[in-house]
Design a protein around this motif. Structure first.
Motif, PDB file in Angstrom:
ATOM      1  N   SER A   1       0.811  -1.221   0.000  1.00 45.66           N
ATOM      2  CA  SER A   1       0.000   0.000   0.000  1.00 45.66           C
ATOM      3  C   SER A   1       0.843   1.270   0.000  1.00 45.66           C
ATOM      4  O   SER A   1       0.333   2.344  -0.277  1.00 45.66           O
ATOM      5  N   GLY A   2       2.123   1.152   0.344  1.00 47.21           N
ATOM      6  CA  GLY A   2       2.969   2.336   0.399  1.00 47.21           C
ATOM      7  C   GLY A   2       2.880   3.080   1.719  1.00 47.21           C
ATOM      8  O   GLY A   2       3.278   4.241   1.818  1.00 47.21           O
ATOM      9  N   ALA A   3       2.362   2.417   2.755  1.00 52.20           N
ATOM     10  CA  ALA A   3       2.183   3.073   4.049  1.00 52.20           C
ATOM     11  C   ALA A   3       3.494   3.619   4.610  1.00 52.20           C
ATOM     12  O   ALA A   3       3.524   4.718   5.148  1.00 52.20           O
ATOM     13  N   LEU A   4       4.572   2.857   4.474  1.00 53.07           N
ATOM     14  CA  LEU A   4       5.864   3.319   5.013  1.00 53.07           C
ATOM     15  C   LEU A   4       6.250   4.659   4.396  1.00 53.07           C
ATOM     16  O   LEU A   4       6.603   5.600   5.106  1.00 53.07           O
ATOM     17  N   GLY A   5       6.162   4.766   3.093  1.00 54.12           N
ATOM     18  CA  GLY A   5       6.495   6.027   2.424  1.00 54.12           C
ATOM     19  C   GLY A   5       5.609   7.173   2.864  1.00 54.12           C
ATOM     20  O   GLY A   5       6.069   8.299   3.052  1.00 54.12           O
ATOM     21  N   LEU A   6       4.337   6.894   3.051  1.00 57.78           N
ATOM     22  CA  LEU A   6       3.404   7.922   3.509  1.00 57.78           C
ATOM     23  C   LEU A   6       3.814   8.452   4.872  1.00 57.78           C
ATOM     24  O   LEU A   6       3.901   9.665   5.080  1.00 57.78           O
ATOM     25  N   TYR A   7       4.081   7.548   5.793  1.00 55.35           N
ATOM     26  CA  TYR A   7       4.455   7.970   7.143  1.00 55.35           C
ATOM     27  C   TYR A   7       5.778   8.729   7.138  1.00 55.35           C
ATOM     28  O   TYR A   7       5.933   9.718   7.854  1.00 55.35           O
ATOM     29  N   GLU A   8       6.719   8.293   6.321  1.00 52.60           N
ATOM     30  CA  GLU A   8       7.995   9.016   6.241  1.00 52.60           C
ATOM     31  C   GLU A   8       7.792  10.412   5.666  1.00 52.60           C
ATOM     32  O   GLU A   8       8.406  11.377   6.130  1.00 52.60           O
ATOM     33  N   ARG A   9       6.913  10.545   4.692  1.00 52.51           N
ATOM     34  CA  ARG A   9       6.624  11.887   4.140  1.00 52.51           C
ATOM     35  C   ARG A   9       5.951  12.790   5.163  1.00 52.51           C
ATOM     36  O   ARG A   9       6.066  14.008   5.101  1.00 52.51           O
ATOM     37  N   MET A  10       5.248  12.169   6.120  1.00 50.02           N
ATOM     38  CA  MET A  10       4.599  12.945   7.182  1.00 50.02           C
ATOM     39  C   MET A  10       5.584  13.344   8.279  1.00 50.02           C
ATOM     40  O   MET A  10       5.228  14.077   9.187  1.00 50.02           O
ATOM     41  N   GLY A  11       6.823  12.829   8.201  1.00 51.09           N
ATOM     42  CA  GLY A  11       7.831  13.207   9.181  1.00 51.09           C
ATOM     43  C   GLY A  11       8.213  12.120  10.164  1.00 51.09           C
ATOM     44  O   GLY A  11       9.104  12.313  10.987  1.00 51.09           O
ATOM     45  N   TYR A  12       7.530  10.961  10.113  1.00 51.89           N
ATOM     46  CA  TYR A  12       7.903   9.850  10.996  1.00 51.89           C
ATOM     47  C   TYR A  12       9.244   9.271  10.540  1.00 51.89           C
ATOM     48  O   TYR A  12       9.550   9.278   9.348  1.00 51.89           O
ATOM     49  N   VAL A  13      10.028   8.822  11.486  1.00 48.17           N
ATOM     50  CA  VAL A  13      11.301   8.177  11.160  1.00 48.17           C
ATOM     51  C   VAL A  13      11.353   6.807  11.841  1.00 48.17           C
ATOM     52  O   VAL A  13      10.888   6.655  12.974  1.00 48.17           O
ATOM     53  N   PRO A  14      11.893   5.800  11.141  1.00 49.13           N
ATOM     54  CA  PRO A  14      12.004   4.475  11.759  1.00 49.13           C
ATOM     55  C   PRO A  14      12.943   4.517  12.958  1.00 49.13           C
ATOM     56  O   PRO A  14      14.021   5.104  12.891  1.00 49.13           O
TER      57      PRO A  14
END
Length: 51
Positions: A22-35
């Motif tokens: 779904s691309g969720a990881l990319g979405l969250y990273e674009r929102m500013g979340y970091v692993p």
């Protein structure tokens, strides 16, 4: 997030399946979340015994 900040929270966290197409990881990273943590989960289906 604004409400969380107003309530005194400093961080927000969530979990995501990085293999999810779904691309969720990319979405969250674009929102500013970091692993900050990664884990591996193994699964083995157990077949019912014959009989």
């Amino acid at each position: 997030m604004k409400r969380y900040r107003a309530a005194g929270m400093d961080n927000a966290g969530l979990g995501v399946d990085t293999e999810n197409p779904s691309g969720a990881l990319g979405l969250y990273e674009r929102m500013g979340y970091v692993p900050t943590q990664r884990s591996i989960v193994f699964d083995l289906p157990i077949e019912a015994p014959e009989g």
